[in-house]
Design a protein around this motif. Structure first.
Motif, short mmCIF file in Angstrom:
data_model
loop_
_atom_site.label_atom_id
_atom_site.label_comp_id
_atom_site.label_asym_id
_atom_site.label_seq_id
_atom_site.Cartn_x
_atom_site.Cartn_y
_atom_site.Cartn_z
N ILE A 193 23.74 0.13 19.80
CA ILE A 193 22.61 -0.24 20.64
C ILE A 193 21.50 -0.82 19.77
O ILE A 193 21.15 -0.23 18.74
CB ILE A 193 22.08 1.00 21.41
N THR A 194 20.98 -1.98 20.18
CA THR A 194 19.82 -2.56 19.50
C THR A 194 18.69 -2.69 20.52
O THR A 194 18.91 -3.17 21.64
CB THR A 194 20.14 -3.94 18.92
N ILE A 195 17.51 -2.24 20.14
CA ILE A 195 16.35 -2.29 21.04
C ILE A 195 15.31 -3.22 20.44
O ILE A 195 15.00 -3.15 19.25
CB ILE A 195 15.73 -0.88 21.23
N THR A 196 14.78 -4.11 21.28
CA THR A 196 13.75 -5.03 20.81
C THR A 196 12.66 -5.15 21.88
O THR A 196 12.73 -4.49 22.91
CB THR A 196 14.37 -6.40 20.44
N GLY A 197 11.63 -5.94 21.62
CA GLY A 197 10.56 -6.15 22.59
C GLY A 197 9.36 -5.25 22.30
O GLY A 197 9.47 -4.24 21.59
N GLY A 198 8.24 -5.60 22.87
CA GLY A 198 6.97 -4.91 22.59
C GLY A 198 6.97 -3.44 22.96
O GLY A 198 6.20 -2.66 22.39
N ASP A 199 7.80 -3.05 23.92
CA ASP A 199 7.85 -1.63 24.32
C ASP A 199 9.08 -0.92 23.76
O ASP A 199 9.46 0.15 24.26
CB ASP A 199 7.83 -1.52 25.85
N ALA A 200 9.69 -1.49 22.71
CA ALA A 200 10.89 -0.87 22.12
C ALA A 200 10.65 0.59 21.75
O ALA A 200 11.53 1.44 21.93
CB ALA A 200 11.33 -1.67 20.89
N HIS A 201 9.43 0.89 21.28
CA HIS A 201 9.14 2.26 20.82
C HIS A 201 9.23 3.28 21.96
O HIS A 201 9.43 4.47 21.73
CB HIS A 201 7.75 2.32 20.18
N ILE A 202 9.06 2.82 23.21
CA ILE A 202 9.13 3.74 24.36
C ILE A 202 10.58 4.14 24.64
O ILE A 202 10.86 5.24 25.09
CB ILE A 202 8.47 3.09 25.60
N PHE A 203 11.51 3.23 24.34
CA PHE A 203 12.92 3.49 24.64
C PHE A 203 13.69 4.07 23.45
O PHE A 203 14.74 4.67 23.63
CB PHE A 203 13.59 2.21 25.15
N ALA A 204 13.15 3.87 22.26
CA ALA A 204 13.84 4.33 21.06
C ALA A 204 14.19 5.82 21.09
O ALA A 204 15.31 6.20 20.71
CB ALA A 204 13.03 3.98 19.82
N PRO A 205 13.28 6.70 21.57
CA PRO A 205 13.63 8.13 21.56
C PRO A 205 14.85 8.48 22.44
O PRO A 205 15.48 9.51 22.23
CB PRO A 205 12.37 8.82 22.11
N LEU A 206 15.18 7.61 23.41
CA LEU A 206 16.34 7.86 24.27
C LEU A 206 17.65 7.72 23.50
O LEU A 206 18.67 8.28 23.89
CB LEU A 206 16.39 6.85 25.43
N PHE A 207 17.61 6.89 22.46
CA PHE A 207 18.84 6.53 21.74
C PHE A 207 18.60 6.72 20.24
O PHE A 207 18.34 5.75 19.52
CB PHE A 207 19.20 5.06 22.02
N PRO A 208 18.67 7.95 19.76
CA PRO A 208 18.34 8.21 18.35
C PRO A 208 19.22 7.41 17.39
O PRO A 208 18.81 7.14 16.26
CB PRO A 208 18.61 9.71 18.21
N GLU A 209 20.40 7.01 17.84
CA GLU A 209 21.33 6.29 16.98
C GLU A 209 21.09 4.77 17.03
O GLU A 209 21.73 4.02 16.29
CB GLU A 209 22.78 6.62 17.37
N ALA A 210 20.19 4.33 17.89
CA ALA A 210 19.99 2.88 18.07
C ALA A 210 19.18 2.28 16.92
O ALA A 210 18.45 2.97 16.21
CB ALA A 210 19.27 2.61 19.38
N LYS A 211 19.33 0.97 16.78
CA LYS A 211 18.53 0.22 15.81
C LYS A 211 17.40 -0.47 16.58
O LYS A 211 17.65 -1.09 17.61
CB LYS A 211 19.42 -0.83 15.14
N VAL A 212 16.17 -0.33 16.09
CA VAL A 212 15.06 -1.10 16.66
C VAL A 212 14.87 -2.33 15.78
O VAL A 212 14.74 -2.22 14.57
CB VAL A 212 13.76 -0.25 16.72
N ASP A 213 14.91 -3.51 16.42
CA ASP A 213 14.83 -4.75 15.63
C ASP A 213 13.90 -5.72 16.34
O ASP A 213 14.28 -6.39 17.30
CB ASP A 213 16.24 -5.35 15.51
N GLU A 214 12.69 -5.82 15.82
CA GLU A 214 11.73 -6.70 16.50
C GLU A 214 12.02 -8.18 16.24
O GLU A 214 11.40 -9.06 16.84
CB GLU A 214 10.28 -6.35 16.12
N LEU A 215 12.97 -8.45 15.36
CA LEU A 215 13.31 -9.85 15.04
C LEU A 215 14.55 -10.35 15.77
O LEU A 215 15.01 -11.46 15.52
CB LEU A 215 13.51 -9.99 13.53
N LEU A 216 15.10 -9.54 16.68
CA LEU A 216 16.40 -9.86 17.27
C LEU A 216 16.45 -11.24 17.93
O LEU A 216 17.39 -12.02 17.69
CB LEU A 216 16.76 -8.78 18.30
N VAL A 217 15.44 -11.56 18.74
CA VAL A 217 15.41 -12.87 19.41
C VAL A 217 15.35 -13.99 18.37
O VAL A 217 16.03 -15.02 18.50
CB VAL A 217 14.21 -12.95 20.39
#
Lengths: 207, 207
Positions: free
Chosen positions: B170-194
């Motif tokens: 799972i990769t999470i991006t976007g301005g509100d990525a931090h709100i969804f990150a706790p749901l998926f501890p194994e996910a990668k947050v990548d603000e550069l994805l787009v």
């Protein structure tokens, strides 16, 4: 006996026949001089009721639901009392889902109602100003915008009810009940659910 | 090389450093005379770009995602290209969830973004004008209004991703990525994805 469920956008009346859904002006004009048992979640309209319908009896003092939920709206309480057991989906201005276990309220959650969802989508982009299709396939990944929107609104209801209350009976009420009914072929649609709960409140108070 | 992702409410620039999130006026004022590769989902701002930033290069002609989804926004396409495999959650003005399987887009869905959800709740009743708590417990039934609202926004993301793509990265991006990150501890947050997807489009076009 006349019952009235005062919502955020309309008043819903029941006197034993078919429920009537009226504007505030219509409802107060037509029933203002009658004796009406009512519940009200709308803080803005409450002062008008006191003034224009002095004979109306507020059931908010008749609360009797067993629940440790803080801040449960009295309309949700009435719907839960009406059902007594199982999952209650009330699809109106908001979509509430509550779980009842033999008279005990176990908790629940709140989505925006269908019209609020539609406004929210349209406000993001005109491309998202699409209808909600009650027949959307929620068993496979959407492959167009309208399905993606309909899926996003409807699939969570199905999946979360399945997850949290898989073996429970389901009752659906509210003006948009028909949109959710296809998700749960085994569910009962009951447009009188809130009124049934109000009748229980009145009966309990009289005992 | 300067990249720009033109959204519904802001412009997001990337030139190899930290991404910049600017208003349309700021973005066009600052970069209007530069060569900028851009994608744009905002029909209203497109004419201004043509006029005020004649040197900008529209990547919408560089589409290369393998998908049979009709009407996929180019920002979603770029995010999916950036990820190549796994679930992509883009939490911006809208929240999109897409499933990619080794370069192939399998489908996805769209919710209103966090700020639209908050507006929708507040518009229904002042009692629902509460914050979204990223730490809400989504494993048990909510027992107060704030939890009921936060749960309703966040639990569907978790449960639907689990249901449709249980084994995927799972990769999470976007301005509100931090709100969804706790749901998926194994996910990668990548603000550069787009932007990573945009770079792939440019590279492919040059080959």
């Amino acid at each position: 006996m006349i019952l009235c469920d005062v919502g955020n956008s309309r008043m819903h009346f029941f006197d034993g026949g078919k429920p009537l859904h009226l504007t505030f002006d219509e409802g107060l004009g037509r029933y203002g001089d009658e004796v009406v048992y009512f519940i009200c979640v709308n803080g803005k309209i409450a002062p008008r009721i006191s003034k224009e319908a002095p004979g109306w009896i507020d059931l908010s003092e008749y609360r009797m639901l067993h629940s440790d939920y803080r801040g449960l709206g009295i309309d949700r309480e009435a719907a839960c009392l009406g059902a007594w057991d199982g999952v209650v989906i009330d699809a109106g201005s908001a979509i509430t889902v509550d779980v009842m276990e033999r008279g005990l309220h176990k908790g629940g959650w709140i989505w925006p109602g269908i019209s609020s969802f539609k406004e929210a989508y349209a406000g993001i982009s005109p491309k998202l100003a699409v209808g909600i299709d009650p027949g959307v396939d929620i068993t496979s990944l959407p492959k167009d915008t309208e399905s993606a929107v309909s899926f996003a609104v409807l699939a969570p209801v199905k999946r979360l009810v399945e997850y949290f209350a898989p073996q429970f009976d389901i009752t659906i009420t509210g003006g948009d009940a028909h949109i959710f009914a296809p998700l749960f072929p085994e569910a009962k649609v009951d447009e009188l659910l809130v009124f049934k709960g109000m009748e229980k409140m009145i009966k309990e108070k009289r005992c």
